[in-house]
Design a protein around this motif. Structure first.
Motif, mmCIF file in Angstrom:
data_model
loop_
_atom_site.group_PDB
_atom_site.id
_atom_site.type_symbol
_atom_site.label_atom_id
_atom_site.label_comp_id
_atom_site.label_asym_id
_atom_site.label_seq_id
_atom_site.Cartn_x
_atom_site.Cartn_y
_atom_site.Cartn_z
ATOM 1 N N GLN A 130 21.493 26.016 -19.490
ATOM 2 C CA GLN A 130 20.704 27.169 -19.077
ATOM 3 C C GLN A 130 19.218 26.981 -19.371
ATOM 4 O O GLN A 130 18.366 27.443 -18.618
ATOM 5 N N GLU A 131 18.917 26.280 -20.445
ATOM 6 C CA GLU A 131 17.512 26.037 -20.789
ATOM 7 C C GLU A 131 16.807 25.267 -19.679
ATOM 8 O O GLU A 131 15.669 25.589 -19.313
ATOM 9 N N THR A 132 17.478 24.265 -19.112
ATOM 10 C CA THR A 132 16.898 23.488 -18.022
ATOM 11 C C THR A 132 16.737 24.344 -16.771
ATOM 12 O O THR A 132 15.713 24.276 -16.078
ATOM 13 N N ILE A 133 17.749 25.157 -16.494
ATOM 14 C CA ILE A 133 17.668 26.046 -15.322
ATOM 15 C C ILE A 133 16.494 27.001 -15.462
ATOM 16 O O ILE A 133 15.771 27.262 -14.490
ATOM 17 N N GLU A 134 16.256 27.515 -16.652
ATOM 18 C CA GLU A 134 15.123 28.416 -16.865
ATOM 19 C C GLU A 134 13.794 27.695 -16.619
ATOM 20 O O GLU A 134 12.856 28.271 -16.040
ATOM 21 N N GLN A 135 13.713 26.443 -17.051
ATOM 22 C CA GLN A 135 12.505 25.654 -16.789
ATOM 23 C C GLN A 135 12.293 25.471 -15.289
ATOM 24 O O GLN A 135 11.169 25.571 -14.782
ATOM 25 N N HIS A 136 13.367 25.224 -14.574
ATOM 26 C CA HIS A 136 13.276 25.039 -13.128
ATOM 27 C C HIS A 136 12.900 26.337 -12.424
ATOM 28 O O HIS A 136 12.134 26.324 -11.450
ATOM 29 N N LEU A 137 13.430 27.447 -12.900
ATOM 30 C CA LEU A 137 13.058 28.738 -12.318
ATOM 31 C C LEU A 137 11.561 28.987 -12.471
ATOM 32 O O LEU A 137 10.908 29.506 -11.546
ATOM 33 N N SER A 138 11.017 28.632 -13.614
ATOM 34 C CA SER A 138 9.570 28.774 -13.813
ATOM 35 C C SER A 138 8.809 27.882 -12.841
ATOM 36 O O SER A 138 7.783 28.287 -12.270
ATOM 37 N N PHE A 139 9.318 26.677 -12.621
ATOM 38 C CA PHE A 139 8.699 25.750 -11.672
ATOM 39 C C PHE A 139 8.687 26.349 -10.267
ATOM 40 O O PHE A 139 7.657 26.341 -9.579
ATOM 41 N N PHE A 140 9.809 26.897 -9.834
ATOM 42 C CA PHE A 140 9.883 27.508 -8.506
ATOM 43 C C PHE A 140 8.951 28.716 -8.402
ATOM 44 O O PHE A 140 8.304 28.927 -7.372
ATOM 45 N N ASN A 141 8.896 29.505 -9.457
ATOM 46 C CA ASN A 141 8.031 30.688 -9.452
ATOM 47 C C ASN A 141 6.557 30.330 -9.329
ATOM 48 O O ASN A 141 5.769 31.090 -8.757
ATOM 49 N N GLU A 142 6.190 29.179 -9.878
ATOM 50 C CA GLU A 142 4.782 28.795 -9.916
ATOM 51 C C GLU A 142 4.323 28.009 -8.683
ATOM 52 O O GLU A 142 3.139 27.690 -8.554
ATOM 53 N N MET A 143 5.242 27.680 -7.773
ATOM 54 C CA MET A 143 4.840 26.998 -6.545
ATOM 55 C C MET A 143 3.869 27.864 -5.749
ATOM 56 O O MET A 143 3.863 29.090 -5.855
ATOM 57 N N VAL A 144 3.044 27.210 -4.932
ATOM 58 C CA VAL A 144 2.108 27.934 -4.074
ATOM 59 C C VAL A 144 2.529 27.737 -2.621
ATOM 60 O O VAL A 144 3.184 26.763 -2.263
ATOM 61 N N ASN A 145 2.146 28.694 -1.783
ATOM 62 C CA ASN A 145 2.509 28.632 -0.367
ATOM 63 C C ASN A 145 1.560 27.755 0.445
ATOM 64 O O ASN A 145 1.941 27.270 1.515
ATOM 65 N N TYR A 146 0.354 27.574 -0.050
ATOM 66 C CA TYR A 146 -0.604 26.700 0.626
ATOM 67 C C TYR A 146 -1.744 26.386 -0.330
ATOM 68 O O TYR A 146 -1.902 27.041 -1.366
#
Length: 242
Positions: free
Chosen positions: A102-118
């Motif tokens: 779950q710790e890794t999944i939480e890190q990945h969720l943060s990564f997805f949240n921080e992506m930009v659209n352009y």
């Protein structure tokens, strides 16, 4: 900063990503602009995200959101599956995330949240996954999902009469907003090309890594191209999105 790279759709091909970064002799002085679709396809989707998180600690990286990234992000949050997503690479991502802590999944969720659209750089170059429809630019797009689903921008660029100058009233206004536009999303293998393709002022860097193509990096100033081997050859026992 030495070089600026636009990097095409990876689709879970970590072996190809490592290979092309090595071939380009990437250093911490290089800026890496990833055009989205890190997941869905080959078996290493989760490992790709972990690798990118670590890479961003050494290099200046910009992570643009792709449509497949958005689909996986939704699944990680809700675990609701969509049949079309499963059929187009989603199942490989679900399998890759099945036994992660779950710790890794939480890190990945943060990564997805921080992506930009352009991303628009200081030289008026636009980087995004797919396209946009608003004639005033991506920041005015009514629904952000267009930025990672639209194909009309690329279709317009492909169809444009090359004899029409940029200051002509017939030149598409969307294209005239930027000096250059860098996208992924629609594999150039669909038009029987193996390298990044320029149409009008749009560069498409998706060279079909999810299918039978290679993963490509384009240095945005010199237009030098670096490529992996065909990704399917690096995953000989898998089907990818074929």
């Amino acid at each position: 900063m030495n070089r600026i790279f636009a990097i095409g759709d990876i689709h879970g091909g970590l072996k190809a990503l490592k290979q092309v970064l090595e071939r380009a002799k990437i250093t911490p002085n290089d800026q890496l602009i990833f055009l989205g679709d890190y997941v869905d396809g080959w078996s290493d989707s989760a490992k790709v995200i972990s690798y990118l998180i670590e890479l961003s600690k050494q290099n200046s990286c910009i992570f643009i959101r792709g449509n497949h990234d958005d689909l996986l992000h939704q699944w990680l949050q809700t675990h609701e599956t969509k049949e079309k997503w499963l059929a187009h690479g989603g199942q490989s991502s679900i399998d890759a995330y099945r036994n992660l802590p779950q710790e890794t999944i939480e890190q990945h969720l943060s990564f997805f949240n921080e992506m930009v659209n352009y991303y628009i750089d200081d030289e008026n170059r636009l980087f995004l996954h797919a396209g946009f429809s608003n004639l005033h630019g991506p920041e005015y797009e009514y629904d952000p999902y267009m930025l990672y689903w639209d194909r009309t921008l690329w279709e317009t660029a492909l169809c444009l009469d090359k004899s029409i100058p940029k200051d002509d009233f017939r030149y598409p206004k969307r294209l005239s907003l930027f000096d250059e536009i860098f996208i992924g999303h629609t594999p150039v293998t669909r038009i029987n090309k193996e390298n990044p393709v320029r149409a009008a002022n749009v560069w498409n860097v998706d060279t079909g890594a999810a299918f039978k193509g290679k993963l490509s990096m384009l240095e945005v100033s010199s237009k030098e191209v670096f490529q992996s081997d065909p990704v399917w050859k690096l995953y000989p026992n898998e089907k990818g999105r074929n």
